[in-house]
Design an enzyme around this catalytic site. Structure first.
Site, PDB file in Angstrom:
ATOM      1  N   ASP A   1       9.798   8.384  57.680  1.00  0.00           N
ATOM      2  CA  ASP A   1      10.432   9.701  57.690  1.00  0.00           C
ATOM      3  C   ASP A   1      11.661   9.749  56.795  1.00  0.00           C
ATOM      4  O   ASP A   1      12.248   8.719  56.448  1.00  0.00           O
ATOM      5  CB  ASP A   1      10.867  10.064  59.118  1.00  0.00           C
ATOM      6  CG  ASP A   1       9.749  10.697  59.927  1.00  0.00           C
ATOM      7  OD1 ASP A   1       8.694  10.989  59.338  1.00  0.00           O
ATOM      8  OD2 ASP A   1       9.930  10.894  61.146  1.00  0.00           O
TER       9      ASP A   1
ATOM     10  N   LYS B   1       9.956  14.955  56.334  1.00  0.00           N
ATOM     11  CA  LYS B   1      10.048  16.418  56.338  1.00  0.00           C
ATOM     12  C   LYS B   1      11.469  16.781  56.711  1.00  0.00           C
ATOM     13  O   LYS B   1      11.966  16.403  57.771  1.00  0.00           O
ATOM     14  CB  LYS B   1       9.059  17.024  57.335  1.00  0.00           C
ATOM     15  CG  LYS B   1       7.600  16.791  56.979  1.00  0.00           C
ATOM     16  CD  LYS B   1       6.697  17.666  57.827  1.00  0.00           C
ATOM     17  CE  LYS B   1       6.706  17.251  59.278  1.00  0.00           C
ATOM     18  NZ  LYS B   1       6.153  15.902  59.490  1.00  0.00           N
TER      19      LYS B   1
ATOM     20  N   MET C   1      18.425  19.949  65.731  1.00  0.00           N
ATOM     21  CA  MET C   1      18.172  20.810  64.572  1.00  0.00           C
ATOM     22  C   MET C   1      18.681  22.235  64.796  1.00  0.00           C
ATOM     23  O   MET C   1      18.026  23.214  64.455  1.00  0.00           O
ATOM     24  CB  MET C   1      16.668  20.817  64.230  1.00  0.00           C
ATOM     25  CG  MET C   1      16.124  19.440  63.857  1.00  0.00           C
ATOM     26  SD  MET C   1      14.311  19.372  63.745  1.00  0.00           S
ATOM     27  CE  MET C   1      13.889  19.192  65.490  1.00  0.00           C
TER      28      MET C   1
END
Length: 287
Positions: free
Chosen positions: A41, A62, A180
């Site tokens: 990642d 991502k 997030m």
């Protein structure tokens, strides 16, 4: 490795932990040392890849708002790798089963009769609580914790691509941890304060801690209240290149002693228009 080189490989979904290289589990580190190929990642520390010098390394991270690998492409790469390699590691930030699309990867592999195993990792919320030395639960104050993300996938369907993502209602847990949530930080606080007028438990003076780059040498902490967060006081503080964690709840009211760096850059940030009720600290970490 498998004795039969012609057999289909096995895929391991390994949690890299919150950021610090030495917070990966022993099992995870051993698998990296044995891996033939590692798909990692964007949030994985490059130093962690030194644990697998023998392996082919493929970046499939991502990040919101940045060019990244589509999930379907990652799934296909894992399936293809299992036909060629024996030990495949899918290295995922934090814990694989927390906001990491692991279910899609697992289901794809199972549909192809490819063996898969999940190796858990320390998720950012728990690392954050450890860093500020504040429990997410507290006897008589907080008996429930919710982990929340407002991020929504963009590659499932294009039917509603013209519609803005709709925020989910905040759960009624005593302590809330938002992953997030940087872009929606002020809106999150405003919504919680509004809910407090209708029986919600998170009022204007509820403590808030925002942690960036948890457990790494670049970790930063912003501490204040929901009222200050709702008014946008943290908006200019965020670093768009660092993952942020927003922690809200009465269990977080008593602050741990903070160690600030003595660097000029750190001093500048501390004096950057913060209210007296706020604490901003840069941590220094030693191996």
């Amino acid at each position: 490795m498998f004795n039969n080189p012609s057999s289909t490989g096995k895929v391991y979904l390994v949690g890299a932990g919150p950021g610090a290289v030495d917070l990966i589990t022993v099992r995870g580190a051993k698998l990296l040392a044995q891996a033939d190929i590692v798909f990692y990642d964007a949030l994985v520390d490059p130093e962690m890849l030194e644990l697998c010098p023998q392996a082919e390394k493929v970046a499939v991270g991502k990040r919101c708002g940045k060019l990244s690998s589509a999930q379907q492409f990652i799934n296909k790469r894992l399936v293809d790798a299992a036909q060629k390699y024996q030990i495949i590691v899918r290295l995922k930030g934090g814990d694989p089963m927390m906001f990491g699309r692991a279910d899609e990867e697992i289901q794809t592999l199972k549909n192809r009769q490819i063996e898969v195993e999940v190796v858990p990792g320390i998720t950012a919320a728990l690392a954050g609580a450890a860093s500020i030395q504040q429990s997410l639960t507290l006897r008589g104050v907080s008996r429930s914790v919710a982990f929340i993300t407002l991020a929504q996938g963009t590659n499932h369907s294009h039917a509603n691509e013209d519609k803005a993502p709709q925020p989910i209602a905040s759960p009624s847990a005593d302590t809330l941890v938002y992953y997030m949530g940087r872009k929606d930080a002020a809106k999150i606080a405003q919504q919680l304060i509004q809910q407090s007028d209708h029986g919600g438990v998170h009022k204007q003076d509820t403590p808030v801690h925002i942690l960036e780059a948890v457990s790494t040498a670049h970790e930063r902490l912003w501490s204040s209240t929901l009222e200050q967060l709702a008014s946008g006081k943290a908006d200019g503080w965020f670093n768009s290149n660092s993952p942020a964690l927003i922690m809200v709840g009465e269990a977080l009211r008593h602050k741990a002693e903070l160690v600030t760096t003595k660097s000029e850059s750190s001093s500048t940030k501390i004096d950057n228009g913060l209210q007296d009720s706020q604490i901003l600290a840069n941590r220094t970490r030693r191996a």
